[in-house]
Enzyme design. Structure first.
Site, PDB file in Angstrom:
ATOM      1  N   ARG A  60      -3.919  -4.535   6.412  1.00 15.26           N
ATOM      2  CA  ARG A  60      -5.262  -3.985   6.936  1.00 15.26           C
ATOM      3  C   ARG A  60      -6.210  -4.934   7.476  1.00 15.26           C
ATOM      4  O   ARG A  60      -7.053  -4.787   8.488  1.00 15.26           O
ATOM      5  CB  ARG A  60      -5.802  -3.281   5.886  1.00 15.26           C
ATOM      6  CG  ARG A  60      -5.312  -1.791   5.560  1.00 15.26           C
ATOM      7  CD  ARG A  60      -5.836  -1.295   4.320  1.00 15.26           C
ATOM      8  NE  ARG A  60      -4.900  -1.838   3.149  1.00 15.26           N
ATOM      9  CZ  ARG A  60      -5.473  -2.341   1.858  1.00 15.26           C
ATOM     10  NH1 ARG A  60      -6.875  -1.671   1.789  1.00 15.26           N
ATOM     11  NH2 ARG A  60      -5.000  -2.762   1.144  1.00 15.26           N
ATOM     12  N   HIS A 104      -3.648  -0.839  -6.558  1.00  8.27           N
ATOM     13  CA  HIS A 104      -3.818  -1.316  -5.289  1.00  8.27           C
ATOM     14  C   HIS A 104      -3.526  -0.142  -4.258  1.00  8.27           C
ATOM     15  O   HIS A 104      -2.620   0.578  -4.463  1.00  8.27           O
ATOM     16  CB  HIS A 104      -2.730  -2.503  -5.263  1.00  8.27           C
ATOM     17  CG  HIS A 104      -2.855  -3.306  -3.880  1.00  8.27           C
ATOM     18  ND1 HIS A 104      -2.565  -2.670  -2.734  1.00  8.27           N
ATOM     19  CD2 HIS A 104      -3.243  -4.454  -3.622  1.00  8.27           C
ATOM     20  CE1 HIS A 104      -2.931  -3.537  -1.676  1.00  8.27           C
ATOM     21  NE2 HIS A 104      -3.259  -4.812  -2.209  1.00  8.27           N
TER      22      HIS A 104
END
Lengths: 246, 377
Positions: free
Chosen positions: B29, B9
């Site tokens: 994000r 990740h």
């Protein structure tokens, strides 16, 4: 370097053992416990998982207060005295810092589950107001660390586990009772078998909640009000003389 | 099968040391958070893979509109596939443009330039991230950027199972979810883990029930049971004067991170095999004190042989796949090679307990699936 006094033992008995741990920047109590486990006490029992305050596994009593070990930073504790770490007191001990919290799971099963009203629309969906959702959202933050159960004197001092479900499950009942779609009635259970009357709103549970849920004000007191409204309202009481209670 | 595919990740916490690797959700994000290097540059715009150019924003304004729900805008490059974002972050760090604690900056606070009441909005949309950074790192993400770096996240590989029943090659043993292989190819997409569990967990359970009803219980070989019990208890006989299980585990983690991590090479993976052989010998000398009740040290000692098996499978499969595909990236073979797209790498236990690697052809896609793929092109 920090001094630790960690409780070691089983249900049969035990005592505090002294250890030291090397402390670096940003460390939490769980890191120190892991360090002690790796270097000095390989068989030290501690339950943990996420290290981020999400799973509710590493509950313990640090310097006497119920806390999550992973969310208690070393620099928030006094550096000049030994730090005591001991298991929760409201539940039977398995070993060292690990307790058997399965009583909580049995209690949860006895609470009437979510029962939604029939769908509002023909396609099987419902309509809810955001305001009503916001009210119960807070209760859904619970991570079931059971620190509120640990601190509650009804369980901790009086051991009324058979008559009282504890703050965690009043929060659970409140989440269901105040859910905009729920049509179940839980007030009779809360009064008769779940012991809500034992709570004398000292707010200890609210103070220890790592998710900052306003347990007493937003969950327990509104539930107490429902119980009073249903069972202690003088006019309703009079009506019940003519119409038997459910 | 597919053990070479380990997903990193892109955004885990890197500081303080005790929280290294704790996940920072993709949601940051998604809500408009951007990645910047030490120089303040949004480096994700510098390297957008050819295949994704058409669906990726080429300027900051369009990326921002996408995060605000504009259906006509293309997604910002921060939301490219996890393997790509992770490698871009590694590149920035390796080339000296990282943050002070060896990560890059993930900034959500900047949205105050675009929306009123940004601090309240961030707290409302990302409450757990706000608290995580506030409590663990003393950082207010509504005011300052976070420091993040890639962290091991998901294993696409696992037990090889039948696609319909979820049964493994061991009759009566079923697997679903992360421990099973095949469903997520070389690179799982966000959110698909949960749907995998719901669909294939149910199927595995249903087929396991049918299997149990239609088969007798197998016969257990008592000498095998005795042998298993003896080796499980062996660490107690060596006692706490033996090798520490925690030490071996820690070294295994460090070596695998260094040698079989995000960016791999033949030389490093071959070296990993030597290191693993050494750690296997040390595992045979691991000892613990105390008794069998809730003994974390003993549990670690019992985990070690399995951790070593998984690590060796990852390294061997990684060596076999001489290309870069999905989460498996080789610096010495950086391109995708068609030939390698036609088989899975399968690891089996050989006659003498050794690991045997083979290439298993991927069956042809059924016509109805082909049609779906064509329609979505």
């Amino acid at each position: 370097m920090a001094m630790f006094r960690i409780w070691r033992g089983s249900a049969a008995g035990g005592e505090f053992h002294d250890y030291t741990a090397e402390i670096s920047e940003g460390m939490v109590v769980l890191d120190a416990i892991h360090q002690i486990q790796a270097l000095h006490a390989n068989d030290l029992a501690v339950r943990w998982n996420c290290k981020a305050g999400k799973c509710g596994s590493c509950s313990a009593e640090i310097n006497g207060s119920p806390r999550l070990m992973c969310m208690t930073r070393m620099n928030a504790l006094p550096a000049d005295e030994p730090i005591t770490v001991e298991p929760m007191k409201s539940f039977p001990l398995i070993k060292d810092l690990v307790t058997d919290v399965s009583w909580n799971f049995r209690v949860k099963k006895a609470i009437k589950p979510f029962k939604p009203r029939p769908p509002d629309a023909a396609d099987g969906t419902w309509r809810m107001a955001q305001q009503d959702i916001d009210r119960v959202q807070e209760f859904r933050k619970c991570i079931e660390c059971f620190l509120c159960q640990d601190v509650c004197h009804v369980l901790r001092e009086h051991h009324l586990h058979e008559e009282f479900i504890g703050p965690r499950f009043f929060v659970h009942a409140a989440a269901l009772e105040m859910h905009p779609l729920d049509v179940e009635n839980r007030t009779a259970d809360l009064k008769k078998t779940q012991g809500i009357g034992y709570c004398n709103i000292t707010k200890c549970c609210t103070n220890v909640c790592p998710e900052s849920i306003t347990i007493t004000d937003n969950a327990i007191i509104p539930l107490k009000e429902r119980v009073v409204d249903e069972f202690y309202d003088p006019i309703k009481k009079l009506l019940r003389v003519f119409r038997p209670a459910r | 099968m597919d053990m070479e595919f380990v997903q990193f990740h892109p955004t885990g916490m890197v500081w303080p040391p005790s929280v290294r690797g704790i996940l920072v959700t993709e949601g940051v994000r998604g809500e408009g958070g951007v990645l910047r290097n030490q120089l303040g540059r949004r480096f994700m715009f510098d390297d957008i893979p050819e295949a994704y150019k058409r669906q990726t924003a080429d300027n900051e304004d369009e990326g921002w509109l996408y995060t605000q729900g504009d259906k006509n805008a293309r997604r910002p490059p921060e939301l490219l596939t996890r393997d790509h974002v992770a490698r871009c972050i590694v590149r920035e760090i390796k080339q000296g443009r990282g943050s002070p604690h060896g990560g890059v900056y993930l900034d959500i606070a900047w949205i105050k330039e675009r929306v009123p009441h940004a601090a309240e909005l961030i707290k409302k949309k990302l409450p757990s991230m706000y608290h995580q950074f506030k409590q663990l790192a003393d950082i207010d993400i509504t005011k300052e950027p976070m420091e993040v770096g890639p962290t091991t996240h998901y294993v696409m590989g696992g037990v090889r199972v039948d696609g319909d029943t979820q049964m493994s090659s061991v009759p009566g043993m079923f697997a679903a979810g992360e421990c099973a292989a095949g469903l997520h190819g070389a690179n799982r997409l966000g959110g698909n883990s949960l749907s995998d569990l719901l669909v294939f967990g149910k199927r595995a359970g249903a087929h396991a029930a049918v299997f149990a009803k239609t088969h007798d219980a197998g016969r257990v070989n008592p000498s095998q049971v005795e042998e298993a019990a003896r080796s499980a208890l062996a660490p107690f006989e060596r006692g706490d004067t033996g090798e520490s299980p925690y030490q071996v585990q820690m070294e295994l983690q460090e070596h695998m991170q260094d040698l079989v991590g995000i960016v791999r090479t033949e030389i490093e993976m071959a070296r990993a095999l030597d290191v693993l052989a050494d750690l296997r010998q040390r595992t045979a000398r691991v000892g613990v004190g105390g008794n069998r009740e809730y003994n974390n040290g003993w549990h670690t000692a019992l985990d070690l042989p399995n951790l070593l098996t998984v690590s060796e499978a990852v390294a061997r499969a990684g060596l076999e796949r001489r290309e870069s595909r999905g989460a498996h990236f080789r610096e010495d073979c950086p391109e995708k090679v068609d030939l390698f797209g036609r088989f899975n790498v399968v690891v089996r236990k050989g006659r003498d307990g050794e690991m045997v690697i083979s290439r298993q052809p991927i069956p042809e896609m059924p016509p109805q699936l082909k049609r779906v793929v064509e329609e979505n092109k």
